[in-house]
Design a protein around this motif. Structure first.
Motif, short mmCIF file in Angstrom:
data_model
loop_
_atom_site.label_atom_id
_atom_site.label_comp_id
_atom_site.label_asym_id
_atom_site.label_seq_id
_atom_site.Cartn_x
_atom_site.Cartn_y
_atom_site.Cartn_z
N ASP A 571 0.81 -1.22 0.00
CA ASP A 571 0.00 0.00 0.00
C ASP A 571 0.84 1.27 0.00
O ASP A 571 0.30 2.37 0.12
N VAL A 572 2.17 1.10 -0.08
CA VAL A 572 3.06 2.26 -0.03
C VAL A 572 3.94 2.25 -1.27
O VAL A 572 4.52 1.22 -1.62
N ASP A 573 4.04 3.38 -1.93
CA ASP A 573 4.88 3.53 -3.12
C ASP A 573 5.72 4.79 -2.95
O ASP A 573 5.22 5.92 -3.08
N PHE A 574 6.99 4.62 -2.61
CA PHE A 574 7.85 5.77 -2.36
C PHE A 574 8.21 6.51 -3.65
O PHE A 574 8.67 7.64 -3.61
N ASP A 575 8.01 5.88 -4.78
CA ASP A 575 8.29 6.58 -6.04
C ASP A 575 7.31 7.73 -6.26
O ASP A 575 7.62 8.68 -6.99
N LEU A 576 6.12 7.65 -5.65
CA LEU A 576 5.13 8.70 -5.81
C LEU A 576 5.23 9.77 -4.73
O LEU A 576 4.62 10.83 -4.85
N ASP A 577 5.98 9.45 -3.68
CA ASP A 577 6.12 10.40 -2.57
C ASP A 577 7.44 11.16 -2.72
O ASP A 577 8.43 10.88 -2.05
N ASP A 578 7.47 12.13 -3.62
CA ASP A 578 8.71 12.85 -3.91
C ASP A 578 9.19 13.68 -2.72
O ASP A 578 10.40 13.83 -2.52
N ALA A 579 8.27 14.23 -1.96
CA ALA A 579 8.67 15.06 -0.82
C ALA A 579 9.45 14.24 0.21
O ALA A 579 10.49 14.69 0.72
N TRP A 580 8.93 13.04 0.51
CA TRP A 580 9.62 12.19 1.49
C TRP A 580 10.97 11.71 0.95
O TRP A 580 11.96 11.67 1.69
N LYS A 581 11.00 11.37 -0.33
CA LYS A 581 12.27 10.93 -0.93
C LYS A 581 13.30 12.04 -0.87
O LYS A 581 14.48 11.79 -0.55
N GLU A 582 12.92 13.26 -1.14
CA GLU A 582 13.86 14.38 -1.11
C GLU A 582 14.33 14.65 0.31
O GLU A 582 15.52 14.95 0.54
N GLU A 583 13.42 14.54 1.28
CA GLU A 583 13.79 14.78 2.67
C GLU A 583 14.80 13.73 3.15
O GLU A 583 15.77 14.04 3.85
N VAL A 584 14.55 12.48 2.77
CA VAL A 584 15.48 11.40 3.13
C VAL A 584 16.83 11.63 2.46
O VAL A 584 17.89 11.44 3.06
N LYS A 585 16.81 12.02 1.19
CA LYS A 585 18.04 12.25 0.46
C LYS A 585 18.87 13.35 1.09
O LYS A 585 20.10 13.25 1.19
N GLN A 586 18.22 14.41 1.57
CA GLN A 586 18.94 15.53 2.17
C GLN A 586 19.55 15.14 3.52
O GLN A 586 20.61 15.66 3.89
N SER A 587 18.91 14.24 4.24
CA SER A 587 19.38 13.88 5.58
C SER A 587 20.27 12.64 5.60
O SER A 587 20.80 12.29 6.66
N THR A 588 20.41 11.97 4.47
CA THR A 588 21.22 10.75 4.44
C THR A 588 22.70 11.09 4.36
O THR A 588 23.13 11.81 3.45
N PRO A 589 23.51 10.60 5.31
CA PRO A 589 24.95 10.90 5.27
C PRO A 589 25.66 10.05 4.22
O PRO A 589 25.16 9.02 3.78
N ASP A 590 26.85 10.49 3.86
CA ASP A 590 27.69 9.74 2.93
C ASP A 590 28.56 8.79 3.74
O ASP A 590 29.57 9.22 4.32
N ILE A 591 28.16 7.53 3.81
CA ILE A 591 28.89 6.58 4.66
C ILE A 591 30.23 6.19 4.06
O ILE A 591 31.06 5.56 4.73
N LYS A 592 30.47 6.52 2.81
CA LYS A 592 31.75 6.18 2.19
C LYS A 592 32.85 7.15 2.56
O LYS A 592 34.00 6.93 2.21
N ALA A 593 32.49 8.22 3.22
CA ALA A 593 33.49 9.23 3.59
C ALA A 593 33.36 9.52 5.08
O ALA A 593 32.26 9.62 5.63
N ASN A 594 34.53 9.69 5.75
CA ASN A 594 34.51 10.04 7.16
C ASN A 594 34.31 11.55 7.33
O ASN A 594 34.23 12.30 6.35
N SER A 595 34.24 11.99 8.58
CA SER A 595 33.95 13.40 8.85
C SER A 595 35.02 14.32 8.31
O SER A 595 34.72 15.41 7.80
N THR A 596 36.27 13.91 8.36
CA THR A 596 37.35 14.74 7.84
C THR A 596 37.22 14.94 6.34
O THR A 596 37.37 16.05 5.81
N THR A 597 36.89 13.87 5.64
CA THR A 597 36.71 13.97 4.19
C THR A 597 35.56 14.88 3.84
O THR A 597 35.64 15.68 2.89
N VAL A 598 34.46 14.78 4.59
CA VAL A 598 33.30 15.64 4.34
C VAL A 598 33.66 17.11 4.54
O VAL A 598 33.29 17.99 3.73
#
Length: 625
Positions: A571-598
């Motif tokens: 009953d959930v389709d995240f492809d249609l929920d662009d607002a939530w996808k954008e919010e998650v994208k903005q808050s997701t950290p880059d786990i491939k880089a440490n704090s110094t690299t960021v």
């Protein structure tokens, strides 16, 4: 059974140093035709040399193992993995993972021979595992991964001869390559082999094919004795017969026959023992010394005790049936004593068949490593015991006041010291004061030094294994699976059914019947004796076929089982929920880089913006001028 010997091949002509570093095979490879001609073997050897050269350049000095195993490693990068995949070209691309295992073994050989660079070579061996694992997990084509990369057998041309064909599944188990074994693709392949979804081709056991009937919902299409080659069903049979074996022993040992006569339960018990002995003897004859391991020696000891018990019972029966015949009573008691003495081994034998369960499997890995570590203790203990025993015996011979039969008290006193129950009174007046002083020294070495060394070894082994228990369990499960499928009998007669094969099929029919006729006869006999189990397995496979068809209709993998969150996700389709996808994208950290690299990246962006600002201001001033 007779045709099974044609499926084996024991590698010969290996040098001594290779035998030391290469883990011995679970079962030998097939003698059947190789998977590629000699020219291909030479080309695959060249691919392995290319990979060895690459790894030597990538890992040019000693580094910490964690720098290689880190998912974001700056040493084993995506470019390095891509270069490794390209080493085989288009024609031999599927052999790259196998060649990495060849390189892994080569680096282990170098680590054994070149002790001054052992750490460097061991790290390079780790690099081979890491690259192989990343190649396996990055392969999107599952059929290509299972059939060509993991299950296809390859050979290399070395020392003027072609090595025996082997695949990645076998070699990983042989070399105990935990990182490869724990990869997702490898475990999926083991699961398919264990469930019988991938099986060996009829008439060509060196080739693995998909079981096309796995999606067939027809019940009777699964009711076939060939399905008993499935490791899962063989394991179930072994557990059932082991429980029956244990129940028979319990019944026999609790119903002693004073007259010495054999009852039905004893007859079945000794008959099953004969079947197990025949099975072990045939495997040892076909495989050779490479077949011997801890559990084989354990089972052989148990069967030897039962054989002695049976022989003594027969000797007792040869005497007069009179209750007053002392010889008959003596041999009868000895027979039961040997039978009772083997009681702990009957229960411990069950552990051999329970290692497919995760709890028992992880525990057995710890116990096995502890037993290996204890070899150091027993080696030291033997030297210490020999020295002190010779000293005590020498004192007993010199001192005329000591009885001649003092050897037994000496042995008993030394044994009690090992069990942390010393007998100082025995040695109090023994060649005074030398005997008691020497006994104190002996107890200090045994109880303070050696036993603490043993405790330290056990503690170290437990910490090493418990921290990696999941991977070790997956390795032992893969090993168990390969024991069933690596070199199977064409006709699966699990003990005690192997007696039916030997007495009713091999001896009267195999030597004169055609291969096709003998195979058909075996299918008929197997269908009869395994029919109770086939009734259940056919129902299970037909039920699984319905699940597989449902998964395929919904675009899922064959083995997929729906979880509770998947029902909600309908009953959930995240492809249609662009607002939530954008919010998650903005808050997701880059786990491939440490704090110094960021922070450095942010600083570079700020410097670039500042540079552009300065350039625009400079251009504005020049335009105004």
């Amino acid at each position: 059974m007779g045709h099974w010997r044609d499926l084996f091949r024991i590698d010969r002509g290996r040098t001594h140093h290779r035998l030391q570093v290469e883990r011995r095979r679970l079962l030998p490879a097939y003698i059947a035709d190789h998977t590629q001609p000699s020219d291909a073997s030479k080309e695959i050897a060249k691919v392995a040399l290319k990979l060895k050269y690459q790894i030597e350049q990538v890992v040019s000095c000693e580094v910490e193992e964690g720098l290689l195993t880190d998912p974001n490693s700056h040493i084993i990068t995506d470019d390095v993995v891509k270069t490794s995949k390209d080493a085989g070209g288009e024609e031999y691309a599927a052999s790259v993972v196998y060649c990495l295992l060849v390189c892994l073994r080569w680096f282990q050989i170098q680590a054994s021979n070149e002790l001054w660079d052992a750490d460097l070579h061991e790290v390079r061996a780790v690099a081979c595992e890491v690259i192989a694992k990343r190649i396996i997990e990055s392969e999107p084509n599952q059929d290509y991964l299972l059939k060509d990369i993991l299950l296809k057998r390859y050979s290399i041309f070395t020392e003027g001869v072609e090595t025996g064909p082997a695949n990645v599944i076998e070699r990983s188990v042989d070399l105990h390559a935990l990182r490869i074994i724990s990869s997702a693709g490898y475990q999926k392949c083991i699961h398919y082999l264990w469930c019988g979804w991938i099986c060996q081709e009829e008439g060509n056991p060196t080739n693995f094919v998909e079981y096309h009937g796995k999606s067939d919902t027809n019940y009777w299409s699964h009711f076939h004795p060939d399905r008993m080659r499935t490791p899962l069903y063989q394991n179930i049979c072994q557990i059932m017969f082991s429980l029956l074996y244990l129940a028979l022993y319990t019944a026999v040992i609790n119903t002693v026959n004073p007259t010495g006569d054999l009852d039905v339960a004893e007859g079945i018990l000794y008959g099953m023992t004969l079947a197990f002995i025949c099975d072990e003897a045939i495997k040892f004859w076909k495989v050779g010394w490479n077949y011997l391991e801890f559990w084989n020696a354990f089972n052989s000891t148990l069967y030897a005790l039962l054989a002695i018990s049976f022989i003594l019972r027969v000797v007792a029966l040869a005497h007069s049936p009179s209750e007053h015949d002392e010889q008959r009573q003596l041999f009868n008691k000895l027979s039961y004593n040997f039978l009772a003495f083997s009681g702990p081994m009957f229960w411990m034998r069950m552990m051999l068949y329970l290692d497919s369960f995760r709890f028992f499997g992880a525990m057995f890995v710890v116990l096995r490593v502890m037993m290996k570590e204890s070899l150091i203790f027993f080696a030291l203990l033997f030297v210490v015991l020999a020295g002190f025993f010779q000293a005590f015996i020498g004192m007993a011979q010199v001192d005329s006041d000591i009885p001649v039969s003092f050897t037994r008290p000496i042995i008993q006193g030394m044994a009690n010291s090992i069990m942390q129950s010393p007998e100082f009174e025995t040695f109090q007046d023994f060649a005074f004061p030398f005997g008691i002083i020497l006994y104190y020294i002996f107890n200090f070495i045994i109880m303070i030094v050696l036993l603490n060394i043993l405790i330290a070894l056990y503690n170290s082994a437990y910490e090493d294994i418990s921290s990696n228990a999941t991977d070790e369990y997956m390795a032992i499960f893969a090993q168990k699976t390969m024991q069933f499928v690596r070199a199977p009998d064409e006709n699966v007669f699990i003990p005690p059914f192997n007696l039916i094969e030997i007495l009713c099929l091999v001896l009267p029919f195999e030597w004169w019947m055609s291969r096709e006729g003998y195979a058909k006869l075996n299918d008929i006999v197997m269908g009869i004796i395994y029919s109770p189990l086939l009734v259940l397995t056919a129902w299970l496979e037909s039920y699984q076929a319905n699940q597989i068809r449902w998964n395929r209709r919904h675009g899922e993998e064959d083995e997929d089982n729906r979880q509770e969150w998947e029902f909600v996700a309908e009953d959930v389709d995240f492809d249609l929920d662009d607002a939530w996808k954008e919010e998650v994208k903005q808050s997701t950290p880059d786990i491939k880089a440490n704090s110094t690299t960021v922070e450095i990246r942010e600083l570079k962006e700020q410097v670039a913006a500042l540079t552009e600002l300065v350039k625009s201001l400079s251009q504005g001033k020049e335009g105004a001028a």
